[in-house]
Structure formats: C-alpha cells, structure tokens
Design a protein around this motif. Structure first.
Motif: not given
Length: 459
Positions: A110, A114, A167, A169-172, A186, A189-190, A241
């Motif tokens: 994954y 990306q 850092q 990338f997904d997942p956060i 995280q 990111q929020k 994550p």
C-alpha cells in the motif's frame, strides 16, 4: 516361592486402531472445507472413487432443457406490436466470485503504491523504498536515521526529508519512530493546534495510560475536566496505524450446520452441498467380476482400493449423521438461546450432549471441533455453546456468557460520574438471583476488556 510356567486362556476386549478407524476419526473432526480438500485428494489417489454427477446435474439439465423449448405463443404475443415502447426492466446485479479476495493488501504494498504517484529523483526514491522496507507491521519505522545513513551512505538530512514525506502517507501516523511521534502526526493531520495537548502527548502519556488524570491536571495547571477531554481525544487516535493491513490469506467462514426457524420449530441442515458426492467407478468394479484366478495382483489391488472407497463413503455419511445428532441435541438443550438470544444461554458440557445422543464424549468433541453453526442470532463456533455456569436462587443455572452480557448491560446503564465497583456489581447480580463472587465479576470484566472504576469514571 515356587515359580512355574503354564498356559491359560483369557477373553478380553480391546479396541484396535485400524487404519480405517483412524480415517473415520480424522474425517469426523474435519470441517466442511477441510473435508472437501480431503475428498479431492482421495479422488486423485484412489481410481475406484469418482464423483456421482447424476445426483448433481439432473435438475440443472431439466431446467436447461425447459429453457431451450421456445413458447411461440408467448413470443408472438410479446412481439405483436413492435411500435409499442418496451417497459424498462429491473436490472439486478449478478453476484460474482470476483467479490472474493484471497489475500489482503499488505502495508508495504500500500505504501509503495502511494510512492509511485510522487515525483522523486533516483536517490530520494531509493531512500523511500529503503525506509518503507523497514516499517514493521504496526506502521513504525524499525531503523534509526543514523543506521539508515550508514546503510545508504547518505546524509541524515536527506533521510529526514524523505521520512517526512512518508509520514504524510495513508494510514495517518505511519513511519513514526515512537508512540508519541505517531500520535503527534495524527494530531497535526487533524489540524489540532492546542499546545497543552501536544505537551500532554510528549510528556504525560504514561500518566494518562495509568489513569492519573489529577496528577496531569496539576502539572499542566488545567482543570481535570479539560485533561479528561484531551485524554478522550487521544483515545480516538490509532496507536498502530499499520495493524489494519495484512498480507495473510483471507479466510471465509462456511457454516457446517444451518439452523432455520419455521413458525415455532427449527429445521437443521448439514451444509455438505460443496462436498462431492462419491460413488464407485463401474469400470474397476467390473474387473472383480471378470478377473480370473490368475489375476491375483490386479484383483488384490482393486479389492484394496474398493474397501478404501467404501469405507470413505461410509465415514462421510457417518460424519453427517453424527453432526446432525449433535446439532439436534444443541437446539433441544439450548432452546431458550435459539428463541430469545445470548442472554438465555445455559451452561452445557460435552458429557451432557454425549449422554443425550448415546455416544462417547470424545465423539462429541471431534464432531464439534473447528466447526460453525449458523443460527437466527448469527454464526457461532460449536464450542460457544459449551461453557460453565453459576447457580441461581431458583435452583437453575446461568451460563458464563449470559452473565457477561448482563454485566455489560449493567455497566452501560451506570452513572458515569459514580461507576459501580466490582463488589457493587456482584451485589446487583446477587439481588437478581445470580450467586457470584466479586473476584468472579473481576475476571469476567477483565475478560471483556472493560476497565475498572478509575478508568470508567467521568469528571
């Protein structure tokens, strides 16, 4: 002391574990999918066994033949007026086996997918692939920047730069080197900008995990309600994550027994539709009738394979009957569960079911091993119905699973500002007629992952 030799006759009973008996025991404890693989293996090893296609396809052939016959009257009726517009027909999405997947996407796959969307030069791409390869299954970077710079023979600044890209990338939170860094990524990111929250994550995670909210509030000079709000926000973050990704094979549960309710009765069906229906090959069986006395080798080979084939077919049928008898006993003895749900599950042992169907306890154990049953309340493993219990004031028994569900309901309805202690929970259950000790309540609560009073308390 006089020692003499002598002959004496004795009649004893012994159970001899023949290869056929071992095979029957093995077949009994196989699940439906495992039995299908075993039967397919025997089809390749024993030439006298073949699939009885006459039992599988007669209905399909009749339906196909019926579809092939054209009803000209209906056809002419439908095409009588070609100028009349046709009514739109309902379009149904056909179910396809392409909806099944055999393996989930791994975290590395994954992240590399990306990485392919970014425009990096050759050196940055090399660094990124190295870092992604050193990210563990939880999503954390398992190598230091210093070690990476030595391995790649480059500067730490370039590695930090590429790591910052990963850092994002997904997942956060992926690519972090510690728990606090993972949570900080995280929060950024929020879009959270509270400096007190960042300080709490960097310095006071251990106190938050230990439930020492008052100590953290005193150090940060904040109200304890504010600290609890920040702790609630931290609990919404994902500390691992990469845990949702896995490259392991995907396993689908196929129930071995189906229990359907019709009116006030239950119908039990053993799910053996995908197990091939076996029969004896007529060509080889004819050899036994036509072979002469000179064909001792051929005749012995065919007889041996014939006995194996007959025993296999008999063992599969015996397995089906045993599983049906066990399921019937479960439905009868756990009728309250099938009628009303998990809260009415009764304690049950293998010995009780064995005595009910007049077999040995080990037979019930093998018949229920690694098998699932589909009920009106969901799919459960067979061993779910076999659990211990406690006595009630009415002289009845309550299963441990039903008591756990009752505990969950009591805790769910408690006052969050004054949560119940384990002793209080035991008193409530005793008032409802269930004889239970405080240590048993503690064991059930911890087994369900419910925190103690200090962690459940809301300020």
């Amino acid at each position: 002391m006089n020692i003499n030799y002598g002959l004496r006759l004795e009649q004893t009973q012994k159970l001899v574990m023949t290869p056929e008996l071992r095979q029957a025991i093995k077949i009994l404890q196989l699940s439906s999918l495992e039995l299908t693989d075993y039967v397919n293996q025997m089809l390749t090893e024993n030439p006298l066994i073949e699939i009885n296609e006459e039992e599988i396809y007669p209905r399909q052939e009749k339906e196909q033949k019926k579809e092939a016959e054209i009803d000209w009257e209906d056809y002419l009726q439908e095409t009588r007026d070609l100028s009349e517009p046709r009514q739109p027909q309902e379009v149904k999405t056909e179910f396809s086996f392409e909806n099944f997947i055999t393996r989930g996407t791994s975290l590395h796959e994954y992240l590399l997918s990306q990485l392919g969307y970014l425009r990096l030069n050759r050196e940055e791409s090399r660094i990124a692939r190295y870092l992604i390869g050193n990210i563990d299954s939880s999503g954390y970077l398992a190598v230091t920047v210093e070690q990476a710079s030595l391995d790649l023979k480059t500067t730490g600044e370039k590695i930090e730069k590429v790591l910052a890209v990963i850092q994002g990338f997904d997942p956060i939170g992926v690519g972090a080197r510690s728990l606090s860094e993972c949570l900080l990524i995280q929060l950024k990111q929020k879009g959270v900008s509270d400096p007190a929250l960042y300080e709490l994550v960097e310095k006071h995670l251990e106190n938050i995990a230990a439930g020492k909210l008052s100590k953290v509030a005193q150090v940060l000079n904040l109200p304890i309600t504010k600290v609890q709000e920040m702790a609630d926000l931290i609990k919404t973050l994902n500390p691992r994550p990469g845990a949702s990704f896995g490259g392991d094979d995907v396993r689908y549960i196929v129930p071995d027994v189906l229990v359907e309710r019709i009116d006030n009765d239950y119908i039990i069906l053993v799910n053996d539709n995908h197990i091939p229906h076996l029969t004896i090959n007529k060509t080889y069986s004819a050899i036994l009738k036509k072979s002469s006395e000179a064909d001792d080798v051929t005749r012995g080979f065919v007889e041996n394979k014939l006995n194996q084939a007959l025993w296999l077919i008999r063992s599969i049928e015996q397995r089906r009957m045993t599983i049906y008898q066990v399921a019937s006993a479960l439905v009868s003895m756990q009728r309250q569960f099938f009628d009303h749900g998990i809260k009415h599950l009764k304690p049950l042992t293998l010995k009780q079911v064995a005595e009910r169907i007049n077999v040995h306890e080990s037979t019930v154990s093998r018949a229920t091993a690694n098998k699932y049953i589909q009920t009106p309340h969901g799919i459960f493993e067979f061993k779910f119905f076999f659990n211990s219990g406690l006595n009630t004031d009415k002289g009845e028994s309550a299963s441990s699973e039903s008591i756990r569900r009752l505990l969950q309901e009591i805790i769910r309805e408690e006052n969050p500002c004054k949560p119940y202690s384990d002793q209080k929970l035991a008193d409530i259950l005793n008032s409802r007629g269930i004889r239970i000790a405080r240590r048993t309540v503690t064991k059930y609560r911890e087994g369900m992952g419910i925190p103690n009073t200090g962690f459940r308390k809301r300020y």
